[in-house]
Structures are given as structure tokens and as C-alpha cells.
Design a protein around this motif. Structure first.
Motif, mmCIF file in Angstrom:
data_model
loop_
_atom_site.group_PDB
_atom_site.id
_atom_site.type_symbol
_atom_site.label_atom_id
_atom_site.label_comp_id
_atom_site.label_asym_id
_atom_site.label_seq_id
_atom_site.Cartn_x
_atom_site.Cartn_y
_atom_site.Cartn_z
ATOM 1 N N GLY A 20 0.829 -1.210 0.000
ATOM 2 C CA GLY A 20 0.000 0.000 0.000
ATOM 3 C C GLY A 20 0.860 1.254 0.000
ATOM 4 O O GLY A 20 2.012 1.240 0.450
ATOM 5 N N ALA A 21 0.305 2.338 -0.515
ATOM 6 C CA ALA A 21 1.060 3.593 -0.663
ATOM 7 C C ALA A 21 1.521 4.119 0.690
ATOM 8 O O ALA A 21 0.731 4.216 1.626
ATOM 9 C CB ALA A 21 0.183 4.639 -1.339
ATOM 10 N N HIS A 22 2.793 4.469 0.793
ATOM 11 C CA HIS A 22 3.362 4.985 2.034
ATOM 12 C C HIS A 22 3.964 6.373 1.815
ATOM 13 O O HIS A 22 4.964 6.515 1.108
ATOM 14 C CB HIS A 22 4.427 4.026 2.562
ATOM 15 C CG HIS A 22 3.836 2.923 3.392
ATOM 16 N ND1 HIS A 22 3.077 1.920 2.852
ATOM 17 C CD2 HIS A 22 3.864 2.699 4.739
ATOM 18 C CE1 HIS A 22 2.677 1.116 3.825
ATOM 19 N NE2 HIS A 22 3.134 1.560 4.974
ATOM 20 N N LEU A 23 3.357 7.359 2.425
ATOM 21 C CA LEU A 23 3.838 8.744 2.338
ATOM 22 C C LEU A 23 4.376 9.134 3.692
ATOM 23 O O LEU A 23 3.668 8.989 4.690
ATOM 24 C CB LEU A 23 2.679 9.697 1.986
ATOM 25 C CG LEU A 23 1.982 9.510 0.655
ATOM 26 C CD1 LEU A 23 2.972 9.311 -0.471
ATOM 27 C CD2 LEU A 23 0.963 8.398 0.669
ATOM 28 N N PHE A 24 5.615 9.612 3.718
ATOM 29 C CA PHE A 24 6.172 10.008 5.014
ATOM 30 C C PHE A 24 5.753 11.432 5.348
ATOM 31 O O PHE A 24 5.874 12.337 4.536
ATOM 32 C CB PHE A 24 7.699 9.899 5.041
ATOM 33 C CG PHE A 24 8.214 10.088 6.431
ATOM 34 C CD1 PHE A 24 8.197 9.043 7.326
ATOM 35 C CD2 PHE A 24 8.620 11.338 6.857
ATOM 36 C CE1 PHE A 24 8.596 9.223 8.643
ATOM 37 C CE2 PHE A 24 9.030 11.532 8.181
ATOM 38 C CZ PHE A 24 9.017 10.463 9.068
ATOM 39 N N THR A 56 -11.555 0.705 -4.172
ATOM 40 C CA THR A 56 -11.630 1.963 -3.425
ATOM 41 C C THR A 56 -10.664 3.011 -3.973
ATOM 42 O O THR A 56 -10.972 4.193 -3.979
ATOM 43 C CB THR A 56 -11.323 1.755 -1.926
ATOM 44 O OG1 THR A 56 -10.155 0.938 -1.819
ATOM 45 C CG2 THR A 56 -12.482 1.087 -1.209
ATOM 46 N N ARG A 57 -9.464 2.554 -4.387
ATOM 47 C CA ARG A 57 -8.474 3.524 -4.848
ATOM 48 C C ARG A 57 -7.699 2.948 -6.016
ATOM 49 O O ARG A 57 -7.544 1.731 -6.127
ATOM 50 C CB ARG A 57 -7.446 3.842 -3.753
ATOM 51 C CG ARG A 57 -8.050 4.237 -2.432
ATOM 52 C CD ARG A 57 -7.051 4.980 -1.610
ATOM 53 N NE ARG A 57 -6.043 4.119 -0.997
ATOM 54 C CZ ARG A 57 -5.124 4.559 -0.162
ATOM 55 N NH1 ARG A 57 -5.046 5.842 0.132
ATOM 56 N NH2 ARG A 57 -4.253 3.723 0.365
ATOM 57 N N VAL A 58 -7.170 3.854 -6.834
ATOM 58 C CA VAL A 58 -6.194 3.456 -7.848
ATOM 59 C C VAL A 58 -4.933 4.282 -7.613
ATOM 60 O O VAL A 58 -4.974 5.517 -7.556
ATOM 61 C CB VAL A 58 -6.720 3.665 -9.282
ATOM 62 C CG1 VAL A 58 -5.621 3.326 -10.300
ATOM 63 C CG2 VAL A 58 -7.956 2.783 -9.538
HETATM 64 NA NA NA Z 1 -1.259 5.662 2.782
#
Ligand code: NA
Ligand code: FAD
Length: 388
Positions: free
Chosen positions: A59-63, A288-290
């Protein structure tokens, strides 16, 4: 390493931070074990082989953080890009910025209200709910009014939880922030960005230390492993960041989690959606998301004829699924208290991180709590035992 001074189970950001600080500041020899084939836990990423585009595998990980100490600490191991996260919602063939801002409200109502007028409009719509909301729908409507709720929250929430929002407890949302400005950034933290040369390089530098040894593919709960609960606990201090219920063999029943199905595809186009994350808020789209990973690194040179997307769907986690988000239902809360009592009694083991405490933690929170655990728990105890 003949006998380590500390065993850290789980090489996620909690475990890595503990291991590195104990090696650096306490001079301990630390053995880190993880059952996966890589360090970094859920924040790990790797290039998609055919395109070289960095894909966050879990899953997308943004710091992002506003914690000065955490920011200073992570910058010892990686530099960060100037990426600022923005999310778009697709609703009935139109694109809206999220989280709710003056931009969303004015676009949705086809108005040009100033902040005070927009607040008054939404407050008027929210006033339809009287008394204390007893389900998620009423709670959300009491915060943002019915029109915004029905457009952006109802379908998305129903897909996330596979449950009608009227059947969900109101505590699932504590707030639905609306920014009464045109600031459309997703995070309003002091610092945000992505590791310049990727997450894997950051984590590799954290374990690159003469007093840290890493053993991958090692399940600590498997007694056949050379280092396991059966052989290590009581012999050497342990920091356990795996699932709390599993450590105790689910004696009080399993804690419930949601998981994500991440369906990756390489498309033969240079740009699929023009941005990194699009939330599909309507019920007629099953995901839910792309995510489109090239947009996390606009500064890199990626191919202009291929792109990597991931479609995300959310569902209840079964026993063999990756646990992603704690559900925290009524039964879970009772079980959690019972497991916490067992954890307090378990001598020589510190439970930490998101799985070890059954809490959703952002990366900066996992790092922050690991720094504090070293200060308050590990440093005093391990220094004392060394002095004896
Ligand atoms: Na995220
Ligand atoms: P983890 O990263 O889960 O690490 C635990 C490790 O323990 C794993 O590597 C696991 O293999 C290992 N382990 C478990 N059991 C055993 C065992 N029995 N034996 C050996 N090893 C074991 N945070 C942000 O700041 N920004 C984001 O955008 C963001 N996005 C996210 C998106 C998703 C879908 C999810 C689920 C989380 C997101 N997070 C984000 C949160 C981030 O993933 C966590 O903060 C971070 O993973 C916490 O680190 P941890 O060390 O506690 O746990």
C-alpha cells in the motif's frame, strides 16, 4: 554474533529504530529476525522489474511528521524529496480534491463561497441530525451534512467495511476535517516527502551496523527456528513487534483486522491518471483507490511508454491475510485488554509497533514510540542488567 544482548522480532520501522538505537547508544549486539524476505515491514518498496518504477508493496506509504525529533532521526538515514501528497476523488464522472476543502465544497455545490459562507452552508446541512448519533451515517452527516456525506463518504465507507454505514458504530470516524481554505494538500504536517533513493535503501542503511545482525525468513513463533519464542524468551531480552494475539496462541480469540487486495498492472501508456492516488467513492466501481506509482517520484526518469497502477480493495482479513487496519470492534476491545494483561506478565518481552499493540500507527508514530521505548524502558533496564 554468539549470544545477542537483545532480540528484535520484526524489522518494521518500530523494530529497526529500536535495534539501531540500542546498537548505537547502548552498545548492544542486536539480532533482528523477520519472517519476510526483506527488512522494512509494511513500508518496504521495490522497483517493478520491467519499468523500474518503485512500487510500495503493502500500500502507498507517504512520510509525514510534525515531530522534530522523528524528523531529525530519519534524516540520519535518508534524504527526502519535496513530494507533497494530494488525493483526488472520482464521483459521477467528476474529479474533486480531498480531503474536504473550500475547493471541494465550492466545486461540489457550484458556488464561490468565502470561508465563512461555506462553513455556514455546511453547518446548516449538518444540523439535521439531532441528539447523539448512534451509527456512522448520522455521525458523518452531523459533521459535514448529507450532500457531502452521500457523495464522498457513504459509498467509500461501505466498500471499505463491506457494511452499510448505518450498521457501523459512530466511533469509526472521530472527525471529518474540512479545511476552509484552498490548501488541497493531503497532510498539513511540517515535514513530508519520500525517501530520495527509495524505502529499501533507507532501511538497508538502518541495519548497516557492526552490532546489528539480521535473519530473514525466520518466524519467531516457530519452535523449529534456531531463534524462537521457545528458545529465546527468558534467556535474552526480546522486543516483539508481531501480532499480540498470535504471540499468546490466540488464547482469548483472534483480534480482527481489515486487509487490502492490491491488484497490480503495467499499462502501455506514459500516464494513466495524471496523479498518484484517485479515490473511487461511488459504489458502482468495485475498488476503493487506484494508485499510479510514477507520480510519487516526478523527479525521476521513468519510461514514457509504460506505467504501473495498483487497484486497491478492502475487506476483512482472514487468518492468512496481511493484517492492515485494526477493526477495534466491541469484542476486540475486551480481547485486547486480556492480551495486554498477559503482555504485562510476560517477563523480558516488550511488545511494540502496530501489530504488537493492535493500533494503527503512521510511520512517524511507530518511529516516535520506538525512540520513547528505548529511552523509558530499554535503556534503564538493559543498562541496569549490564551493571549487575
Ligand atoms: Na497511505
Ligand atoms: P510493520 O511494518 O508491520 O512490521 C512488523 C514486522 O514484523 C513485519 O515485517 C512482519 O513480517 C514481522 N513479523 C510479524 N510476525 C512475526 C513473527 N512471528 N516472526 C518474525 N517476524 C514477524 N504510514 C505513514 O506514515 N504514511 C502512509 O502513507 C502509510 N500508509 C499505509 C498504508 C497501509 C495500507 C498500511 C497498512 C499502513 C500505512 N502506514 C502509513 C503505516 C505504516 O505501515 C506503519 O507505521 C508501519 O508499518 C509500522 O511499523 P511496525 O514496525 O510497527 O510494523
Amino acid at each position: 554474533m554468539s549470544g545477542p544482548d537483545l532480540v528484535v522480532v520484526g524489522a518494521g520501522l518500530f523494530g529497526l529504530t529500536v535495534a539501531r538505537r540500542c546498537a548505537d547508544d547502548l552498545g548492544l549486539h542486536v539480532l533482528v529476525v523477520d519472517r519476510r524476505h526483506h527488512v522494512g515491514g509494511n513500508a518496504w518498496s521495490a522497483p517493478e522489474p520491467s519499468t523500474g518504477i518503485e512500487v510500495h508493496r503493502y500500500g502507498a506509504h507517504l512520510f509525514h511528521t510534525s515531530n522534530e525529533r522523528v524528523w531529525e532521526y530519519v534524516n540520519r538515514f535518508t534524504a527526502f524529496t519535496r513530494y507533497e501528497h494530494r488525493v483526488w476523488a472520482r464521483h459521477r464522472g467528476e474529479m474533486f480534491p480531498l480531503p474536504f476543502s473550500l475547493a471541494t465544497v465550492n466545486q461540489f455545490f457550484r458556488t464561490a463561497l468565502d470561508p465563512a459562507q461555506a462553513r455556514a452552508l455546511v453547518a446548516g446541512q449538518a444540523a439535521e441530525v439531532r441528539g447523539v448519533p448512534d451509527n456512522l451515517e448520522d455521525k458523518a452527516v452531523s459533521l459535514i451534512g448529507r450532500p457531502l456525506y452521500e457523495a464522498f463518504v457513504r459509498g467509500y465507507t461501505a466498500k471499505q467495511w463491506q457494511t452499510d454505514p448505518r450498521e457501523l458504530p459512530p466511533e469509526v470516524i472521530t472527525r471529518l476535517p474540512v479545511r476552509w481554505t484552498y490548501d488541497t494538500r493531503y497532510f498539513d504536517d511540517t515535514y513530508q516527502g519520500l525517501p530520495v533513493d527509495g524505502y529499501a535503501a533507507w532501511f538497508a542503511r538502518m541495519v548497516d551496523h557492526p552490532r546489528i545482525e539480521v535473519r530473514l525468513g525466520t518466524d519467531f513463533l516457530d519452535p523449529a527456528q534456531p531463534v524462537s519464542r521457545a528458545s529465546a524468551v527468558g534467556q535474552v531480552p526480546v522486543v516483539f513487534t508481531g501480532p499480540l494475539d498470535r504471540y499468546f496462541d490466540d488464547v482469548h480469540g483472534p483480534l480482527s483486522w481489515r486487509t487490502l487486495d492490491l491488484e497490480q498492472e503495467v499499462l502501455p501508456v506514459g500516464d494513466h491518471q495524471g496523479t498518484s492516488v484517485v479515490n473511487h467513492v461511488d459504489l458502482d466501481v468495485p475498488w476503493t483507490r487506484v494508485l499510479e506509482f510514477r507520480h510519487f517520484h516526478p523527479e525521476r526518469r521513468y519510461p514514457d511508454d509504460a506505467t504501473v497502477i495498483v487497484r486497491e480493495r478492502s475487506r476483512w482479513a482472514g487468518r492468512d491475510d496481511e493484517p492492515y487496519y485494526p477493526v477495534n470492534g466491541t469484542g476486540d476491545r475486551e480481547r485486547l485488554l486480556a492480551y495486554r494483561a498477559l503482555a504485562r506478565e510476560e517477563r523480558g518481552v516488550l511488545f511494540g509497533g502496530r501489530l504488537g499493540t493492535y493500533q494503527y500507527l503512521d510511520m512517524h508514530m511507530a518511529i516516535g514510540s520506538a525512540l520513547t521505548a528505548v529511552d523509558n524502558v530499554l535503556a534503564p533496564r538493559l543498562v541496569r542488567s549490564a551493571a549487575v
